[in-house]
Design an enzyme around this catalytic site. Structure first.
Site, PDB file in Angstrom:
ATOM      1  N   GLU A  87       3.238   2.201   3.137  1.00 39.97           N
ATOM      2  CA  GLU A  87       4.134   0.939   3.302  1.00 39.97           C
ATOM      3  C   GLU A  87       5.266   1.198   2.505  1.00 39.97           C
ATOM      4  O   GLU A  87       6.471   0.624   3.048  1.00 39.97           O
ATOM      5  CB  GLU A  87       3.463  -0.240   3.403  1.00 39.97           C
ATOM      6  N   HIS A 134     -19.672 -25.392  21.984  1.00 39.82           N
ATOM      7  CA  HIS A 134     -19.909 -24.808  20.700  1.00 39.82           C
ATOM      8  C   HIS A 134     -21.485 -24.484  20.910  1.00 39.82           C
ATOM      9  O   HIS A 134     -21.935 -23.698  20.133  1.00 39.82           O
ATOM     10  CB  HIS A 134     -19.706 -25.708  19.667  1.00 39.82           C
ATOM     11  N   GLY A 180       0.776  -1.161   0.037  1.00 36.59           N
ATOM     12  CA  GLY A 180      -0.017  -0.048   0.052  1.00 36.59           C
ATOM     13  C   GLY A 180       0.978   1.425  -0.043  1.00 36.59           C
ATOM     14  O   GLY A 180       2.058   1.123   0.395  1.00 36.59           O
ATOM     15  N   SER A 181       0.213   2.525  -0.504  1.00 39.67           N
ATOM     16  CA  SER A 181       1.013   3.603  -0.585  1.00 39.67           C
ATOM     17  C   SER A 181       1.630   4.103   0.846  1.00 39.67           C
ATOM     18  O   SER A 181       2.961   4.500   0.829  1.00 39.67           O
ATOM     19  CB  SER A 181       0.256   4.773  -1.114  1.00 39.67           C
ATOM     20  N   GLU A 190      -5.551  -9.097   1.946  1.00 42.86           N
ATOM     21  CA  GLU A 190      -4.677  -9.029   3.245  1.00 42.86           C
ATOM     22  C   GLU A 190      -5.155 -10.163   4.281  1.00 42.86           C
ATOM     23  O   GLU A 190      -4.182 -10.524   5.134  1.00 42.86           O
ATOM     24  CB  GLU A 190      -4.937  -7.598   4.213  1.00 42.86           C
ATOM     25  N   HIS A 231      -1.921  -2.682   4.694  1.00 42.55           N
ATOM     26  CA  HIS A 231      -2.119  -1.503   4.678  1.00 42.55           C
ATOM     27  C   HIS A 231      -2.939  -0.670   5.725  1.00 42.55           C
ATOM     28  O   HIS A 231      -3.680  -1.451   6.446  1.00 42.55           O
ATOM     29  CB  HIS A 231      -3.107  -1.255   3.275  1.00 42.55           C
ATOM     30  N   GLY A 254     -12.637 -21.137  14.417  1.00 44.94           N
ATOM     31  CA  GLY A 254     -13.941 -21.228  13.753  1.00 44.94           C
ATOM     32  C   GLY A 254     -14.372 -20.267  12.722  1.00 44.94           C
ATOM     33  O   GLY A 254     -15.074 -20.822  12.076  1.00 44.94           O
TER      34      GLY A 254
END
Length: 522
Positions: free
Chosen positions: A32, A281, A29-30, A51, A74, A399
């Site tokens: 980074e 669960h 990304g810009s 990502e 980003h 999960g």
């Protein structure tokens, strides 16, 4: 500033090199980009097309290497895309150092385009620690602390937000330090557990992912054999911790009160090692453990010791904890329990996931590693695809979906010595299908097996729990996984009959690069 002065970027790469981290997972990304100016020749950048895929790959890589993986995404939107797999990394107890760009400090007061508002709060509560350093020169020290926090049990992801203009600022070098992470359990609790095991009539061990994380496979086998104790796997365990073809192996606990009590009934001493005994669960009432049983918990996560509803607990490294149990144990003379009966052999008359898993087990190369994300196949997998080697299995402990496919790529990067087989459901595959492109670009010798039943099968199981005839929006017709794979550069084969399966699997398992087998099952 003269060219020979150390920058934040220089100090960061030097630190990462000392920490044994020379692989960076990211999606550029810009904000980074300046991190990668003059990218060092001894580092590699693994790009993912989304990502969440990036974090999933890093998760598999970190678990397989047992070292924190470095991730760069980003700001805000990119981190938002990644949060599902950040949550999974948190539940997997995977050490990740996640970084994201931030806009330049000088324009932050004006809420600029593509900046992160409250950057450190966004990924909480699923990171162990988060910071945006107050000064540019503090970035290397923040990254060092982030690494140590990520690696301290219970391991997990951490987050560092770095303004885009920080990387070129001057900085002082920061040396890596050694911080011991092995915690020995309470001797009194370990001694009491060992004495109870020695005196038990029908002991049981329940092994969880902590045994695998702490490389206590051999110790767990010795403890079970010494006490002739049945061995169960804790509910929803994300790793394999005991050979599933061992005569003492008794099976997998289901994440429900009633099934857990039922399966452990008759065992007067129960010792849980490295995982939860009481993970649920679905809602239910009743006891948490069998009446009259003495319960002990050896765990690597204090939170698990706190919320466990029953048992005497100690926080410990599992390798040292199990070794202490063995050292404190007396001689026993009880007979070994009757081995668990094997499942019936299937002939493929019904082309089901059971038959598919049976054939994967028969045809997989020696030392193959299974990475799974097919929730409806999990019970069947327990019967027909036994995991018999240490570090031979990885799955998602949260999960959530979208972890298995990219995690398999990360494991394959870390384990070039082993054939990695990703067993993925059709619904799960579509959460992170872009990962196939990365596998193709890297030429990884791995196999994706997509079990295509054309629906979210797990939802049909749960419909019964809620007294529904059928769930809404859970059919998935018309997805062509071979076309998708080939579009990403991965050769693919479609199997629609049992008679075609063995040849397709054998060819895929022998491929020198990635391959995909789409298996259309009942």
């Amino acid at each position: 500033m003269s060219d020979d002065r150390l920058t934040v970027r220089d100090a960061t790469f030097a630190l990462l090199r000392e920490l044994g981290i020379t692989t960076i997972f990211g999606n550029p990304g810009s904000t980074e980009l300046p991190l990668f100016r003059a990218f060092p020749d001894d580092f590699r950048y693994i790009v993912g097309l989304q990502e969440s895929v990036v974090v999933g790959m890093a998760d598999g890589f970190a678990q397989a290497t047992r070292n924190a993986a470095f991730v760069n995404v980003h700001a805000s939107a990119g981190l938002g895309h990644a949060l599902g797999n950040v949550f999974t990394a948190f539940r997997n107890q995977t050490p990740l150092v996640i970084t994201a760009g931030q806009q330049a400090r000088s324009i932050l007061p004006y809420e600029p385009f593509l900046y992160a508002q409250q950057a450190t709060e966004f990924p909480r509560p699923f990171v162990k620690w988060a910071i945006e350093p107050a000064r540019a020169e503090d970035v290397p020290a923040a990254l060092a602390r982030a690494y140590y926090v990520a690696m301290q049990p219970p391991c997990g992801p951490v987050f560092v937000s770095v303004p885009v203009d920080d990387w070129d600022r001057p900085a002082e070098p920061i040396a890596a330090r050694r911080i011991g992470t092995v915690i020995r359990g309470d001797v009194e609790v370990l001694s009491a557990a060992a004495q109870a095991l020695t005196q038990a009539r029908h002991p049981a061990l329940v092994v969880g992912a902590g045994v695998a994380r702490d490389q206590a496979w051999d110790e767990a086998i010795r403890l079970a054999e010494h006490h002739r104790a049945r061995v169960f796997v804790s509910p929803m365990s994300g790793r394999n911790s005991f050979p599933e073809d061992h005569p003492l192996f008794a099976g997998f606990l289901t994440a429900g009160r009633g099934p857990i009590v039922r399966d452990l009934a008759g065992h007067d001493v129960i010792v849980a090692l490295g995982g939860p005994l009481s993970l649920y669960h679905t809602e239910a009432a009743g006891p948490h453990t069998p009446a009259g049983s003495a319960v002990f918990l050896l765990v690597d996560d204090p939170a698990l010791a706190h919320w466990a509803p029953a048992g005497t607990a100690t926080v410990t490294n599992l390798k040292s904890g199990i070794a202490d149990l063995l050292a404190f144990s007396g001689e026993v003379s009880r007979r070994a329990p009757t081995p668990k009966a094997p499942p019936p052999v299937l002939d493929g008359t019904e082309f089901t996931d059971s038959y598919l898993l049976q054939q994967i087990a028969r045809l997989r190369p020696a030392g193959a590693v299974i990475v799974e994300e097919a929730p409806s196949s999990r019970p069947t997998m327990h019967d027909y695809l036994p995991i018999t080697i240490p570090d031979g299995f990885y799955t998602c402990a949260s999960g959530g979906l979208g972890h298995g496919l990219p995690a398999a790529i990360g494991v394959a990067l870390a384990r070039p010595d082993a054939r990695v087989i990703a067993y993925i459901g059709d619904g799960s595959a579509m959460y992170a299908i872009q990962g196939l492109w990365t596998a193709a670009q890297l030429g990884l010798p791995m196999t994706f097996v997509v079990a295509n039943n054309r629906r979210y099968e797990a939802m049909y199981h749960f419909a019964g729990v809620f007294e529904m005839e059928a769930p809404i929006g859970c059919t998935l017709p018309g997805i062509d996984f071979c076309a998708i794979a080939q579009g990403h550069g991965v050769p693919a084969t479609r199997v629609t009959a049992a008679s075609e399966l063995d040849a397709a699997l054998t060819s895929a398992f022998a491929s020198t690069g990635p391959s995909l087998v789409e298996v259309v099952i009942a």
